[in-house]
Every structure is written in structure tokens, then in C-alpha cells.
Design an enzyme around this catalytic site. Structure first.
Site, short mmCIF file in Angstrom:
data_model
loop_
_atom_site.label_atom_id
_atom_site.label_comp_id
_atom_site.label_asym_id
_atom_site.label_seq_id
_atom_site.Cartn_x
_atom_site.Cartn_y
_atom_site.Cartn_z
N LYS A 1 21.47 -2.45 -21.76
CA LYS A 1 20.04 -2.21 -21.52
C LYS A 1 19.13 -3.27 -22.14
CE LYS A 1 18.32 0.64 -19.58
NZ LYS A 1 18.02 2.05 -19.85
N GLN B 1 -19.82 13.24 -37.63
CA GLN B 1 -18.86 12.48 -38.43
C GLN B 1 -17.52 12.30 -37.71
OE1 GLN B 1 -18.76 12.91 -42.79
NE2 GLN B 1 -16.70 13.73 -42.52
N GLU C 1 5.70 -0.21 -21.72
CA GLU C 1 5.67 1.26 -21.67
C GLU C 1 4.76 1.84 -22.75
OE1 GLU C 1 9.77 3.06 -20.99
OE2 GLU C 1 10.22 0.93 -21.10
N SER D 1 19.08 -0.49 -26.15
CA SER D 1 19.37 0.94 -26.26
C SER D 1 20.40 1.11 -27.37
CB SER D 1 19.92 1.44 -24.93
OG SER D 1 20.81 2.53 -25.13
N THR E 1 0.90 -1.16 0.00
CA THR E 1 0.00 0.00 0.00
C THR E 1 0.94 1.21 0.00
OG1 THR E 1 -0.12 0.22 2.40
CG2 THR E 1 -1.79 -1.19 1.37
N HIS E 2 0.57 2.24 -0.71
CA HIS E 2 1.43 3.43 -0.86
C HIS E 2 2.79 3.05 -1.45
CE1 HIS E 2 -1.45 5.35 1.94
NE2 HIS E 2 -1.37 4.18 2.58
N TYR F 1 -29.52 15.30 -36.55
CA TYR F 1 -28.20 15.08 -37.13
C TYR F 1 -27.47 16.39 -37.38
CZ TYR F 1 -24.34 13.63 -40.01
OH TYR F 1 -23.06 13.43 -40.47
N1 ARG Z 1 -20.44 10.85 -43.33
C1 ARG Z 1 -21.58 11.16 -42.51
C2 ARG Z 1 -21.27 10.85 -41.05
O1 ARG Z 1 -20.35 10.16 -40.80
C3 ARG Z 1 -22.76 10.35 -42.96
C4 ARG Z 1 -24.07 11.01 -42.73
C5 ARG Z 1 -24.20 12.18 -43.60
N2 ARG Z 1 -25.44 12.84 -43.42
C6 ARG Z 1 -25.62 14.14 -43.75
N3 ARG Z 1 -26.79 14.65 -43.56
N4 ARG Z 1 -24.63 14.87 -44.21
O2 ARG Z 1 -21.91 11.30 -40.15
#
Ligand code: ARG
Length: 455
Positions: A282, A321, A289, A276, A154-155, A316
Site C-alpha cells: 500500500k 467568548q 484524505e 499500511s 460529468t456525473h 455584549y
Molecule cells: N474573554 C472575553 C471574551 O472573549 C473578553 C470580554 C469580557 N467582557 C466581559 N464583559 N466579561 O469575550
């Protein structure tokens, strides 16, 4: 997207076209895009929007395109900005006007939401297999080291004795939780957005229950606005990856420490070490890592997507994207790290003698001695204080309890008898840790069996 549109007076700026094109990375979704289209075609036929002949024609051509892609016989064109437009354009090229009917009642907005869900669903299963392989390797290693004694910290200060098996099983718990969390993510994402169209559904009588069950979802999603803008399942998956990476990184940190000269508990095999360019002696734990290092970018992608999402109005927006490169990079790195870590950890050499010797430095018997005195009638707090004084003296004289004589113990209390030597043996310190989850051999075996059953 100006290809099929007559809305514009001017052609799109060349720089813009390049800037918003996603084909270079969303081509990874080709198979999912076609699977989604195949389900959509069936729904269009079912809704009498396509004749049987038209539906069969589209289906056959889509399957041929998929086959060509799988045989690397398909050239993605930069001229079409994304995977959806590439495939739709190819379909029209191959079969003419009938191909133009495919996009009826659908938008790229529900299309991309579906593609990503299908992709994430199958990749999360791949990540689960990698986690299961890692857990199996750790279980096999633990079974060999039920009686390999080592200090627990611990620690980062030596605290009490444990076994290497018990230590490994702590990581098994973490990775097993990761498997369960992925299962939860899969359950929550398993609702089909197809049929939500651009954002408010469609006027065509598309049977969303049909497409949902064709694509093996539990049910269609409930709200079309949410369906096309929801990326929670990606955040869940990237959070799963972040936890996996955090667990790997902690493990790597310890392997790096334990393989350093001052610990010497383990040795990482030559084939997972590097040298190394200047220091001939080394042998560096680069793989461990690098896994620790890559954890940063996986966390980073999670925060990047959270930040992208945080002010998005429904529904949307093109910002969405940005989810793809973040997700793909997190996925690829998590998978690579899981697989290289599993290979590396299965080959580590354990230096049992060095671990045992390390248990005799640092007074890790102190709690056991206090418990011994308490069992003989001394109140625990008095026993605790007495052992503290013993540690102080031993430290000043540079001695260890394992070398003390009975007379030396008795200078502190007549309660000490010959049985003290048995009590402070490593074997006894472990076998007397009787509570569930402790390093006692029988407990660790129970744990190993439980995980094997549930895996
Ligand atoms: N390449 C777009 C995305 O990855 C697909 C959908 C595009 N839709 C739009 N209304 N431009 O989100």
C-alpha cells in the site's frame, strides 16, 4: 472578573473561575491587545486624561511587556482570567498606580472586539499569501501541461476531452475567487470599535478618529452597541475558510481518485504518501484524505458560531467568548491544509500516456462527431441520434472510434469522409474548442496570463 471589584461578598467559585477563564487561548491576542492599548493611551493623553509623563510611562512599560512576550520571557497567569487582565495586572505590577489609569474610558468589550479585528486582519493577509503561493504553483504546473490530454467528466462519466492545464485552471479560478472574497472581508471589517467602551460609549472625550487612524482602520464604527457585539467579520472569515476548504477537498477527492490504480493519471510523491501496517504493497494518499477530512471541522466551526450568535440580545454577552477557539481552530487548519496541499500538488507526477489512453475509452469523441455531421448539413438532433446508435454498436462490439475504418463510419452516413480521422484526434478536438474559457491552448494561455497579471 472580581480582581479589582468590591462588589462581591463571596469569592468566585473555583470551578467557575476555571470554566470561564479564556487565558489559555486568548493569549494568542497578546500583541493585538498591546497595540490597542498603545493607541488608547495616545487618545487618553490627547483628551488630557493622562499627562505626557504618565502616557510615556505606560507606553514604555507596554512596549517592554510586548518585548518580553516576543522573547518568551512572559509568564501568563491562570490567576487572571483573560489576556486583558493579564496585561493590565502586569502593567500595574511594573509601574504602580499610574498603570491603573490605562483602563479609563475603555471596557474589555471594545477591547476584545478590537483585538479580534486586528488579529483577523493580519491573519487574513497570511491566508492570502498562502492562496497566492498555491495559485502560483498551479499556474506553473498548468504551463507544463497545455497539451497533456485527459478526459473531462460529468456525473463522473467520461464526457469530452480536455487538457490537464485546463483542468488545473478550474481550481485556479476557485482559489482566485477565494483571494477576492478575503479582500471583501477585509474591507468590511476595517472599522475600529475602540471607544465604544462597555456598550454605550464613554463620558471621556476620547477621539475615536485618532485611535482608528493610529490602528490603520478606515474609520471608527458607527454604533457602540453593534461594535461590541458584532462578530459578522468572524463569520465572513470562517465562511472564506470554509470555501477554501471545500475547494481543497474537491481537489483532494480528485487527486485520490486519479492516483488510484484504476485511473492511474497521477502519482502522489512518496514523501506525501503513507503505508499500511499490514498490507506491504500500500501507498496511501493520507495527506489528501486528511485535508478532505478536516474540511468537516472547519464547516462545523462556522455553524457553531452562527448558532452561538443567533439569539444573542444586544450588546455584549459572555457567549461571545466562544468565537475564539472556533476561529483559531478554523484558521490553523485552513493554513496547515493550504500549505501542505501546495507542497503536495507541486510534486505530483503526471502520467501523460495513461491520461491519453483514457481519452480513447468512453467515446468522448461523440459530441465532436455529431458536430462534424452537423457541419456537413445534417440537423444537429439527427446527428446526435446517429452518433448515439454508433456508440451503442461500438459498445456492443467492444470497439473504439479511433480504430474504426472509413468504411465502418460510412455504414452510418455517406457524409463521413477521410477528414473524420483528423476531427477525432485529441489535438483537433481541443483546438476546435474555440469559445472563451475552453481548453484550446491559446485560451488557457490567455487565462494563465490574466491571473498572473491580477495576482
Ligand atoms: N474573554 C472575553 C471574551 O472573549 C473578553 C470580554 C469580557 N467582557 C466581559 N464583559 N466579561 O469575550
Amino acid at each position: 472578573m472580581q480582581h479589582f471589584s468590591k462588589r462581591f461578598h463571596q469569592k468566585a467559585n473555583a470551578q467557575l473561575l476555571q470554566f470561564h477563564s479564556s487565558i489559555s487561548f486568548d493569549k494568542r491576542l497578546a500583541k493585538e491587545d498591546i497595540l490597542g492599548s498603545l493607541a488608547h493611551v495616545k487618545a487618553l493623553f490627547h483628551a488630557k486624561i493622562l499627562s505626557a509623563e504618565e502616557a510615556e510611562g505606560i507606553q514604555r512599560n507596554l512596549e517592554e511587556i510586548l518585548g518580553d512576550m516576543e522573547h518568551q520571557n512572559f509568564l501568563f497567569s491562570e490567576e487572571f482570567e483573560d489576556i486583558h487582565m493579564n496585561i493590565e495586572h502586569e502593567l500595574i505590577q511594573r509601574m504602580g498606580d499610574v498603570g491603573k489609569k490605562l483602563h479609563t474610558g475603555r471596557s474589555r468589550n471594545d477591547q476584545i472586539a478590537l483585538d479580534m479585528k486586528l488579529f483577523v486582519r493580519s491573519e487574513l493577509q497570511n491566508v492570502t499569501v498562502l492562496l497566492q503561493n498555491l495559485v502560483k504553483s498551479l499556474l506553473a504546473l498548468a504551463e507544463q501541461h497545455l497539451e497533456t490530454y485527459m478526459p473531462a467528466f460529468t456525473h463522473l462519466q467520461k464526457a469530452q476531452a480536455t487538457t490537464f492545464a485546463h483542468y488545473l485552471m478550474a481550481y485556479v479560478e476557485m482559489f482566485f475567487r477565494d483571494i477576492q472574497k478575503i479582500k471583501n472581508t477585509l474591507e468590511l471589517l476595517n472599522y475600529c470599535p475602540l471607544g465604544s467602551a462597555a456598550l454605550t460609549g464613554t463620558t471621556y472625550p476620547i477621539d475615536r478618529n485618532l485611535t482608528s487612524s493610529l490602528l490603520n482602520f478606515k474609520a471608527p464604527t458607527n454604533n457602540s452597541l453593534d461594535s461590541v457585539s458584532d462578530r459578522d467579520y468572524l463569520l465572513d472569515a470562517m465562511h472564506n475558510f470554509s470555501l477554501i476548504m471545500m475547494h481543497l477537498s474537491r481537489f483532494c477527492e480528485e487527486l485520490i481518485l486519479f492516483s488510484s490504480q484504476d485511473y492511474g493519471y497521477i502519482e502522489i510523491s512518496d514523501d506525501f504518501s503513507t503505508g499500511s501496517s499490514i498490507m506491504p504493497q500500500k501507498k496511501n494518499p493520507d495527506a489528501a484524505e486528511l485535508i478532505r477530512g478536516k474540511t468537516g471541522r472547519v464547516f462545523g466551526h462556522l455553524f457553531a458560531l452562527f448558532t452561538t450568535m443567533k439569539s444573542l440580545p444586544l450588546a455584549y454577552n459572555k457567549d461571545l467568548q466562544e468565537d475564539k477557539e472556533a476561529f483559531f481552530d478554523s484558521l490553523d487548519n485552513t493554513k496547515a491544509c493550504l500549505s501542505i496541499f501546495t507542497a503536495m500538488v507541486s510534486k505530483i507526477q503526471i502520467n501523460k500516456a495513461r491520461m491519453r489512453e483514457a481519452c480513447y475509452q468512453g467515446y468522448i469523441e461523440a459530441t465532436d462527431i455529431a458536430d462534424y455531421l452537423t457541419a456537413k448539413g445534417l440537423p444537429f438532433r439527427d446527428a446526435y441520434a446517429m452518433v448515439g446508435a454508433m456508440v451503442k454498436d461500438a459498445h456492443e462490439e467492444n470497439s473504439v472510434f479511433q480504430n474504426w475504418s472509413l468504411a465502418k463510419f460510412q455504414e452510418y452516413s455517406p457524409l463521413f469522409q477521410k477528414d473524420i480521422f483528423q476531427v477525432i484526434s485529441l489535438e483537433s478536438m481541443i483546438s476546435h474548442r474555440i469559445t472563451l474559457g475552453s481548453p484550446k491552448k491559446e485560451n488557457v494561455i490567455l487565462h494563465i496570463q490574466k491571473i498572473k497579471r491580477e495576482l
